[in-house]
Motif scaffolding. Structure first.
Motif, PDB file in Angstrom:
ATOM      1  N   GLY A  19       0.802  -1.225   0.000  1.00 52.20           N
ATOM      2  CA  GLY A  19       0.000   0.000   0.000  1.00 52.20           C
ATOM      3  C   GLY A  19       0.835   1.276   0.000  1.00 52.20           C
ATOM      4  O   GLY A  19       0.395   2.288  -0.507  1.00 52.20           O
ATOM      5  N   GLN A  20       1.991   1.262   0.537  1.00 54.30           N
ATOM      6  CA  GLN A  20       2.776   2.499   0.653  1.00 54.30           C
ATOM      7  C   GLN A  20       4.139   2.273   0.021  1.00 54.30           C
ATOM      8  O   GLN A  20       4.721   1.215   0.142  1.00 54.30           O
ATOM      9  CB  GLN A  20       2.968   2.891   2.117  1.00 54.30           C
ATOM     10  CG  GLN A  20       1.689   3.201   2.836  1.00 54.30           C
ATOM     11  CD  GLN A  20       1.963   3.476   4.314  1.00 54.30           C
ATOM     12  OE1 GLN A  20       3.054   3.226   4.785  1.00 54.30           O
ATOM     13  NE2 GLN A  20       0.953   3.948   5.004  1.00 54.30           N
ATOM     14  N   HIS A  21       4.609   3.319  -0.614  1.00 53.47           N
ATOM     15  CA  HIS A  21       5.971   3.276  -1.142  1.00 53.47           C
ATOM     16  C   HIS A  21       6.848   3.994  -0.129  1.00 53.47           C
ATOM     17  O   HIS A  21       6.778   5.207   0.015  1.00 53.47           O
ATOM     18  CB  HIS A  21       6.053   3.984  -2.503  1.00 53.47           C
ATOM     19  CG  HIS A  21       5.239   3.304  -3.557  1.00 53.47           C
ATOM     20  ND1 HIS A  21       5.660   2.144  -4.159  1.00 53.47           N
ATOM     21  CD2 HIS A  21       4.049   3.615  -4.112  1.00 53.47           C
ATOM     22  CE1 HIS A  21       4.758   1.779  -5.041  1.00 53.47           C
ATOM     23  NE2 HIS A  21       3.763   2.657  -5.024  1.00 53.47           N
ATOM     24  N   GLN A  22       7.629   3.273   0.603  1.00 50.38           N
ATOM     25  CA  GLN A  22       8.468   3.887   1.620  1.00 50.38           C
ATOM     26  C   GLN A  22       9.782   4.272   0.984  1.00 50.38           C
ATOM     27  O   GLN A  22      10.463   3.447   0.394  1.00 50.38           O
ATOM     28  CB  GLN A  22       8.693   2.923   2.789  1.00 50.38           C
ATOM     29  CG  GLN A  22       7.434   2.649   3.556  1.00 50.38           C
ATOM     30  CD  GLN A  22       7.697   1.716   4.716  1.00 50.38           C
ATOM     31  OE1 GLN A  22       8.783   1.188   4.863  1.00 50.38           O
ATOM     32  NE2 GLN A  22       6.674   1.513   5.522  1.00 50.38           N
ATOM     33  N   GLN A  23      10.102   5.592   1.137  1.00 46.29           N
ATOM     34  CA  GLN A  23      11.320   6.094   0.539  1.00 46.29           C
ATOM     35  C   GLN A  23      12.193   6.622   1.660  1.00 46.29           C
ATOM     36  O   GLN A  23      11.760   7.426   2.473  1.00 46.29           O
ATOM     37  CB  GLN A  23      10.983   7.254  -0.406  1.00 46.29           C
ATOM     38  CG  GLN A  23      11.662   7.151  -1.710  1.00 46.29           C
ATOM     39  CD  GLN A  23      11.189   8.283  -2.625  1.00 46.29           C
ATOM     40  OE1 GLN A  23      10.420   9.119  -2.246  1.00 46.29           O
ATOM     41  NE2 GLN A  23      11.660   8.264  -3.841  1.00 46.29           N
ATOM     42  N   GLY A  24      13.436   6.228   1.734  1.00 45.33           N
ATOM     43  CA  GLY A  24      14.364   6.692   2.759  1.00 45.33           C
ATOM     44  C   GLY A  24      15.089   7.933   2.275  1.00 45.33           C
ATOM     45  O   GLY A  24      14.866   8.416   1.167  1.00 45.33           O
ATOM     46  N   SER A  26      17.914  10.294   0.708  1.00 46.47           N
ATOM     47  CA  SER A  26      18.776  10.039  -0.442  1.00 46.47           C
ATOM     48  C   SER A  26      20.225   9.876   0.026  1.00 46.47           C
ATOM     49  O   SER A  26      20.583  10.235   1.143  1.00 46.47           O
ATOM     50  CB  SER A  26      18.681  11.206  -1.431  1.00 46.47           C
ATOM     51  OG  SER A  26      19.203  12.372  -0.842  1.00 46.47           O
ATOM     52  N   ALA A  27      21.020   9.353  -0.868  1.00 48.60           N
ATOM     53  CA  ALA A  27      22.424   9.095  -0.530  1.00 48.60           C
ATOM     54  C   ALA A  27      23.170  10.400  -0.268  1.00 48.60           C
ATOM     55  O   ALA A  27      24.042  10.476   0.606  1.00 48.60           O
ATOM     56  CB  ALA A  27      23.088   8.324  -1.668  1.00 48.60           C
ATOM     57  N   SER A  28      22.830  11.459  -0.983  1.00 47.22           N
ATOM     58  CA  SER A  28      23.527  12.739  -0.780  1.00 47.22           C
ATOM     59  C   SER A  28      23.199  13.318   0.597  1.00 47.22           C
ATOM     60  O   SER A  28      24.059  13.901   1.248  1.00 47.22           O
ATOM     61  CB  SER A  28      23.152  13.731  -1.881  1.00 47.22           C
ATOM     62  OG  SER A  28      21.766  14.011  -1.845  1.00 47.22           O
ATOM     63  N   LYS A  29      21.944  13.123   1.056  1.00 46.43           N
ATOM     64  CA  LYS A  29      21.579  13.615   2.388  1.00 46.43           C
ATOM     65  C   LYS A  29      22.314  12.829   3.471  1.00 46.43           C
ATOM     66  O   LYS A  29      22.775  13.400   4.454  1.00 46.43           O
ATOM     67  CB  LYS A  29      20.076  13.529   2.595  1.00 46.43           C
ATOM     68  CG  LYS A  29      19.299  14.556   1.805  1.00 46.43           C
ATOM     69  CD  LYS A  29      17.823  14.465   2.092  1.00 46.43           C
ATOM     70  CE  LYS A  29      17.058  15.486   1.282  1.00 46.43           C
ATOM     71  NZ  LYS A  29      15.622  15.409   1.513  1.00 46.43           N
ATOM     72  N   VAL A  30      22.407  11.547   3.281  1.00 49.56           N
ATOM     73  CA  VAL A  30      23.122  10.719   4.260  1.00 49.56           C
ATOM     74  C   VAL A  30      24.597  11.100   4.287  1.00 49.56           C
ATOM     75  O   VAL A  30      25.201  11.245   5.359  1.00 49.56           O
ATOM     76  CB  VAL A  30      22.945   9.217   3.929  1.00 49.56           C
ATOM     77  CG1 VAL A  30      23.855   8.363   4.779  1.00 49.56           C
ATOM     78  CG2 VAL A  30      21.496   8.803   4.113  1.00 49.56           C
ATOM     79  N   LEU A  31      25.196  11.321   3.121  1.00 55.27           N
ATOM     80  CA  LEU A  31      26.598  11.711   3.040  1.00 55.27           C
ATOM     81  C   LEU A  31      26.824  13.079   3.686  1.00 55.27           C
ATOM     82  O   LEU A  31      27.804  13.279   4.415  1.00 55.27           O
ATOM     83  CB  LEU A  31      27.044  11.721   1.578  1.00 55.27           C
ATOM     84  CG  LEU A  31      28.536  11.950   1.337  1.00 55.27           C
ATOM     85  CD1 LEU A  31      29.341  10.831   1.993  1.00 55.27           C
ATOM     86  CD2 LEU A  31      28.828  12.024  -0.143  1.00 55.27           C
ATOM     87  N   ALA A  32      25.896  14.024   3.460  1.00 55.91           N
ATOM     88  CA  ALA A  32      26.014  15.359   4.073  1.00 55.91           C
ATOM     89  C   ALA A  32      25.903  15.248   5.582  1.00 55.91           C
ATOM     90  O   ALA A  32      26.650  15.909   6.320  1.00 55.91           O
ATOM     91  CB  ALA A  32      24.934  16.281   3.524  1.00 55.91           C
ATOM     92  N   LEU A  33      24.995  14.405   6.075  1.00 52.40           N
ATOM     93  CA  LEU A  33      24.834  14.228   7.515  1.00 52.40           C
ATOM     94  C   LEU A  33      26.096  13.606   8.111  1.00 52.40           C
ATOM     95  O   LEU A  33      26.576  14.053   9.150  1.00 52.40           O
ATOM     96  CB  LEU A  33      23.619  13.349   7.810  1.00 52.40           C
ATOM     97  CG  LEU A  33      23.354  13.066   9.275  1.00 52.40           C
ATOM     98  CD1 LEU A  33      22.928  14.342   9.977  1.00 52.40           C
ATOM     99  CD2 LEU A  33      22.305  11.993   9.426  1.00 52.40           C
ATOM    100  N   LEU A  34      26.640  12.597   7.447  1.00 54.01           N
ATOM    101  CA  LEU A  34      27.841  11.953   7.961  1.00 54.01           C
ATOM    102  C   LEU A  34      29.056  12.887   7.918  1.00 54.01           C
ATOM    103  O   LEU A  34      29.958  12.773   8.733  1.00 54.01           O
ATOM    104  CB  LEU A  34      28.140  10.677   7.162  1.00 54.01           C
ATOM    105  CG  LEU A  34      27.159   9.522   7.390  1.00 54.01           C
ATOM    106  CD1 LEU A  34      27.499   8.344   6.478  1.00 54.01           C
ATOM    107  CD2 LEU A  34      27.170   9.090   8.848  1.00 54.01           C
ATOM    108  N   THR A  35      29.062  13.820   6.981  1.00 51.89           N
ATOM    109  CA  THR A  35      30.158  14.787   6.903  1.00 51.89           C
ATOM    110  C   THR A  35      30.007  15.871   7.960  1.00 51.89           C
ATOM    111  O   THR A  35      30.976  16.267   8.599  1.00 51.89           O
ATOM    112  CB  THR A  35      30.196  15.442   5.507  1.00 51.89           C
ATOM    113  OG1 THR A  35      30.282  14.413   4.522  1.00 51.89           O
ATOM    114  CG2 THR A  35      31.367  16.380   5.368  1.00 51.89           C
ATOM    115  N   MET A  36      28.799  16.368   8.158  1.00 48.51           N
ATOM    116  CA  MET A  36      28.572  17.481   9.077  1.00 48.51           C
ATOM    117  C   MET A  36      28.559  17.058  10.542  1.00 48.51           C
ATOM    118  O   MET A  36      28.781  17.897  11.413  1.00 48.51           O
ATOM    119  CB  MET A  36      27.254  18.193   8.732  1.00 48.51           C
ATOM    120  CG  MET A  36      27.269  18.890   7.389  1.00 48.51           C
ATOM    121  SD  MET A  36      28.648  20.034   7.206  1.00 48.51           S
ATOM    122  CE  MET A  36      28.157  21.328   8.310  1.00 48.51           C
TER     123      MET A  36
END
Length: 152
Positions: A19-24, A26-36
């Motif tokens: 019923g739902q398309h679960q989207q996590g 994006s890779a760029s957001k995860v990379l920015a979070l891991l960098t910051m």
């Protein structure tokens, strides 16, 4: 009953996926979070070290300020008054220079316009003198004429 519960959980899970398309993120957001994250943590650590250093410095210097306050307070007052008087002196000096400059420019402007004004004033005085002379002559002739007329 346990079988029924297991079957129901399976249905909910399957239904949730269909019923739902679960989207996590994006890779760029995860990379920015891991960098910051380390950068932000480093700045937070520096802020803590600075706070601790400030508190230690205040704890060490407060007794020194209390001990030397009979010398420091008058010294700081003298320094503040000296700086204030120096700034006031400079301000008065600049105001005086500006005033003299303004008076000088005003006198220059007046001296440029003065010859024209003097010429106009001379011309008016000459015209007025001629007019007064003419009137005086006419009045003198009138008085003479009346004196001769009354004498006859």
């Amino acid at each position: 009953m346990a079988d029924h519960h297991h079957h129901r959980t399976h249905q909910v899970q399957v239904h949730g996926l269909k019923g739902q398309h679960q989207q996590g993120p994006s890779a760029s957001k995860v990379l920015a979070l891991l960098t910051m994250l380390p950068v932000g943590g480093g700045f937070l650590a520096l802020a803590g070290i600075t706070l601790v250093g400030t508190l230690i410095g205040a704890a060490v210097t407060t007794p020194l300020f209390i001990l030397f306050s009979p010398v420091l307070v008058p010294a700081s007052l003298v320094i503040c008054l000296a700086v204030t008087s120096f700034l006031a002196s400079g301000t008065f000096g600049l105001t005086g220079i500006w005033s003299l400059s303004w008076v000088g420019s005003y006198i220059q402007e007046a001296s440029r316009a003065m010859p024209e004004s003097l010429d106009e004033a001379k011309s008016r005085m000459q015209d007025m003198a001629g007019y007064v002379g003419q009137k005086t002559k006419e009045v003198g002739q009138e008085i003479q004429r009346k004196a001769q007329h009354d004498g006859k």
